[in-house]
Design a protein around this motif. Sequence first.
Motif, PDB file in Angstrom:
ATOM      1  N   PRO A 183       0.935  -1.278   0.050  1.00  0.00           N
ATOM      2  CA  PRO A 183      -0.089   0.202   0.007  1.00  0.00           C
ATOM      3  C   PRO A 183       0.944   1.152   0.065  1.00  0.00           C
ATOM      4  N   PHE A 184       2.165   1.023   0.353  1.00  0.00           N
ATOM      5  CA  PHE A 184       2.948   2.409   0.497  1.00  0.00           C
ATOM      6  C   PHE A 184       3.640   2.707  -0.937  1.00  0.00           C
ATOM      7  N   LEU A 185       3.436   1.851  -1.990  1.00  0.00           N
ATOM      8  CA  LEU A 185       4.099   2.001  -3.208  1.00  0.00           C
ATOM      9  C   LEU A 185       3.324   2.557  -4.250  1.00  0.00           C
ATOM     10  N   GLU A 186       1.832   2.308  -4.210  1.00  0.00           N
ATOM     11  CA  GLU A 186       1.377   2.518  -5.337  1.00  0.00           C
ATOM     12  C   GLU A 186       1.458   3.993  -6.051  1.00  0.00           C
ATOM     13  N   PRO A 187       1.313   4.956  -5.076  1.00  0.00           N
ATOM     14  CA  PRO A 187       1.461   6.234  -5.760  1.00  0.00           C
ATOM     15  C   PRO A 187       2.996   6.763  -6.356  1.00  0.00           C
ATOM     16  N   ALA A 188       3.873   5.972  -5.938  1.00  0.00           N
ATOM     17  CA  ALA A 188       5.272   6.253  -6.415  1.00  0.00           C
ATOM     18  C   ALA A 188       5.705   5.020  -7.508  1.00  0.00           C
ATOM     19  N   CYS A 189       4.861   4.211  -7.826  1.00  0.00           N
ATOM     20  CA  CYS A 189       5.097   3.160  -8.973  1.00  0.00           C
ATOM     21  C   CYS A 189       6.090   3.689 -10.096  1.00  0.00           C
ATOM     22  N   PRO A 190       5.642   4.694 -10.667  1.00  0.00           N
ATOM     23  CA  PRO A 190       6.726   5.108 -12.133  1.00  0.00           C
ATOM     24  C   PRO A 190       7.804   5.430 -11.601  1.00  0.00           C
ATOM     25  N   LEU A 202       1.464  -7.398   2.865  1.00  0.00           N
ATOM     26  CA  LEU A 202       0.082  -6.970   2.822  1.00  0.00           C
ATOM     27  C   LEU A 202      -0.239  -6.478   1.179  1.00  0.00           C
ATOM     28  N   GLY A 203      -1.245  -5.414   1.148  1.00  0.00           N
ATOM     29  CA  GLY A 203      -1.587  -5.217  -0.074  1.00  0.00           C
ATOM     30  C   GLY A 203      -2.334  -6.332  -0.692  1.00  0.00           C
ATOM     31  N   ASN A 204      -2.800  -6.354  -2.044  1.00  0.00           N
ATOM     32  CA  ASN A 204      -3.534  -7.252  -2.609  1.00  0.00           C
ATOM     33  C   ASN A 204      -3.171  -7.479  -4.200  1.00  0.00           C
ATOM     34  N   GLY A 205      -3.764  -8.312  -4.929  1.00  0.00           N
ATOM     35  CA  GLY A 205      -3.299  -8.690  -6.185  1.00  0.00           C
ATOM     36  C   GLY A 205      -3.098  -7.567  -7.264  1.00  0.00           C
ATOM     37  N   THR A 206      -4.161  -6.788  -6.993  1.00  0.00           N
ATOM     38  CA  THR A 206      -4.284  -5.761  -8.074  1.00  0.00           C
ATOM     39  C   THR A 206      -3.129  -4.900  -7.973  1.00  0.00           C
ATOM     40  N   GLU A 207      -2.828  -4.575  -6.605  1.00  0.00           N
ATOM     41  CA  GLU A 207      -1.584  -3.414  -6.368  1.00  0.00           C
ATOM     42  C   GLU A 207      -0.340  -4.228  -6.945  1.00  0.00           C
ATOM     43  N   ILE A 208      -0.252  -5.395  -6.644  1.00  0.00           N
ATOM     44  CA  ILE A 208       0.994  -6.052  -7.026  1.00  0.00           C
ATOM     45  C   ILE A 208       1.093  -6.108  -8.636  1.00  0.00           C
ATOM     46  N   LEU A 209       0.098  -6.320  -9.293  1.00  0.00           N
ATOM     47  CA  LEU A 209       0.305  -6.375 -10.896  1.00  0.00           C
ATOM     48  C   LEU A 209       0.705  -4.993 -11.279  1.00  0.00           C
ATOM     49  N   ARG A 210       0.082  -3.919 -10.942  1.00  0.00           N
ATOM     50  CA  ARG A 210       0.149  -2.826 -11.509  1.00  0.00           C
ATOM     51  C   ARG A 210       1.717  -2.252 -11.006  1.00  0.00           C
ATOM     52  N   PHE A 211       2.179  -2.844  -9.671  1.00  0.00           N
ATOM     53  CA  PHE A 211       3.489  -2.257  -9.610  1.00  0.00           C
ATOM     54  C   PHE A 211       4.356  -3.040 -10.349  1.00  0.00           C
ATOM     55  N   GLN A 213       4.279  -4.044 -13.365  1.00  0.00           N
ATOM     56  CA  GLN A 213       4.199  -3.716 -14.728  1.00  0.00           C
ATOM     57  C   GLN A 213       5.201  -2.136 -14.888  1.00  0.00           C
ATOM     58  N   GLU A 214       5.534  -1.571 -13.393  1.00  0.00           N
ATOM     59  CA  GLU A 214       6.200  -0.354 -13.733  1.00  0.00           C
ATOM     60  C   GLU A 214       7.809  -0.830 -13.401  1.00  0.00           C
ATOM     61  N   THR A 215       8.110  -1.930 -12.884  1.00  0.00           N
ATOM     62  CA  THR A 215       9.440  -2.510 -12.439  1.00  0.00           C
ATOM     63  C   THR A 215      10.079  -3.383 -13.427  1.00  0.00           C
ATOM     64  N   PRO A 216      10.328  -3.175 -14.750  1.00  0.00           N
ATOM     65  CA  PRO A 216      11.105  -4.108 -15.618  1.00  0.00           C
ATOM     66  C   PRO A 216      12.395  -4.700 -15.124  1.00  0.00           C
ATOM     67  N   GLY A 241      -7.365  -3.156 -19.210  1.00  0.00           N
ATOM     68  CA  GLY A 241      -6.434  -3.331 -20.412  1.00  0.00           C
ATOM     69  C   GLY A 241      -5.885  -4.471 -20.121  1.00  0.00           C
ATOM     70  N   ASN A 242      -4.568  -4.803 -20.569  1.00  0.00           N
ATOM     71  CA  ASN A 242      -3.708  -5.874 -20.768  1.00  0.00           C
ATOM     72  C   ASN A 242      -3.143  -6.308 -19.304  1.00  0.00           C
ATOM     73  N   THR A 243      -3.196  -7.457 -19.046  1.00  0.00           N
ATOM     74  CA  THR A 243      -2.902  -7.890 -17.671  1.00  0.00           C
ATOM     75  C   THR A 243      -1.593  -8.542 -17.698  1.00  0.00           C
ATOM     76  N   ARG A 244      -0.996  -8.999 -18.856  1.00  0.00           N
ATOM     77  CA  ARG A 244       0.149  -9.410 -19.007  1.00  0.00           C
ATOM     78  C   ARG A 244       1.630  -8.614 -18.499  1.00  0.00           C
ATOM     79  N   CYS A 245       2.439  -9.235 -17.747  1.00  0.00           N
ATOM     80  CA  CYS A 245       3.597  -8.522 -17.363  1.00  0.00           C
ATOM     81  C   CYS A 245       4.995  -9.332 -17.710  1.00  0.00           C
ATOM     82  N   ARG A 246       5.769  -8.780 -18.335  1.00  0.00           N
ATOM     83  CA  ARG A 246       6.853  -9.447 -18.821  1.00  0.00           C
ATOM     84  C   ARG A 246       8.048  -9.009 -18.137  1.00  0.00           C
TER      85      ARG A 246
END
Length: 429
Positions: A183-190, A202-211, A213-216, A241-246
Amino acid sequence: MAMRSSIKDLPAEVLGMIFLEIAEHSKSHQCGLLVSVCRRWNDVVQNTPQLWSRLNVTIGKNTPLDSARYQKRLEKAKKTPLSIFIHVDFPTYQPDPIKGHLQRLYPALVQRQWRSLSIMGKTTLDPFEHLFRHILDSPQTCKLSSLRLVTNWGLTQSPTTLQLIREVLATALSISDLVIPFPFLEPACPLLSGLHHLQGKLGNGTEILRFLQETPLLQSLRLSCVSDVGDSAVEDMGSNGNTRCRLEAMECLDLICLDTLPQRLLQQLDLPGIHTLKLGDLWDNPKVGDREIDSFMTSVNWVGRIRSLTLENIEVAEKALISALGNLPVLTHLTLESQKTVGVKTTKALSQKATAKREWLCPHLQEVWFNSCRKLKGDDVEAFVEVRIRDVTTTAPRGVTDPSLVPPARLRKVFWDGRDMIARALGTG
């Protein structure tokens, strides 16, 4: 002519680099032992500022804080960026004593550059509010490369503290090692695209996937105590949108203390370089059983690349475990820790020789560790070792025409509750 020790011929700069390597891997980060060896070593230590820039601070009932000692140490560190490790040693959460200890430390931290910060113990992060302000006020906040917050995240954090941590993350563009609640990460992901190592709690799956995708550049990921990592997270992301994350750099993945195995979430990850997987502390979890393990091993496409597997405290039947190992063709290292069901069937399956219709199970296996597997006896492990060491030959078994059925590598290490079973089987230990 007396023999001279080669270490005496080392230039002071090289000796200082060796001392820095020692300090890097030392838990105490103390220079006392080095300075007491001889006068030359003392001179090298005293003139290597990086050795004095590491502070181990213990805050507890019987550990008074010696601010003068820390001030003297930091004077020797000169302008070297700081690495501070804070351990809170109170049995229960006591914010006022923590703040009192920190107040005596702050004067030494004014206008200092930071390299890393680690906070551990039974506490929230609220007592450290002024410490995060010191980091933000430092001349080069962006040089912070490691932030590890291993505290009691179940206690409520104040909005002010959360905002300060997010500001640190937003400005510290050099962070590569991070241990923090999602939960601390989402605003600073980019702003964390250069992150290499992450332990998220902590957190949840939605936060994890979004994060993710910003940490290649992420190389290792540890998920612990994360909730809602299943289908709902993937569906939430899919609607946007696309849920894939490489993650091409990802090598290690740890899944610890989850409420379920996040199969659909993990199916969205493309991990071409993955080689190490750990599943742990899922025992007595009704949502994780034989079917879940089997489905995970067969439905996640990158599982076949795993070369090192650790299973710890997972409730899975022995038959399901053997079946799961059959999906790991390139496995070289296997650790079974506190697996209550592991017994003679597992060792027999691993030592069953190849035939025309059956391949070896885990043919590339080189190291095996059986720790606290209560059903497993030493004789069973020794018999397994004898087959894989003595009976494995460089030619195919009788009736087998396919050389690929012969294990290309023999066992190098097998330990059962700390005992070297290869030495025992070969009569050398």
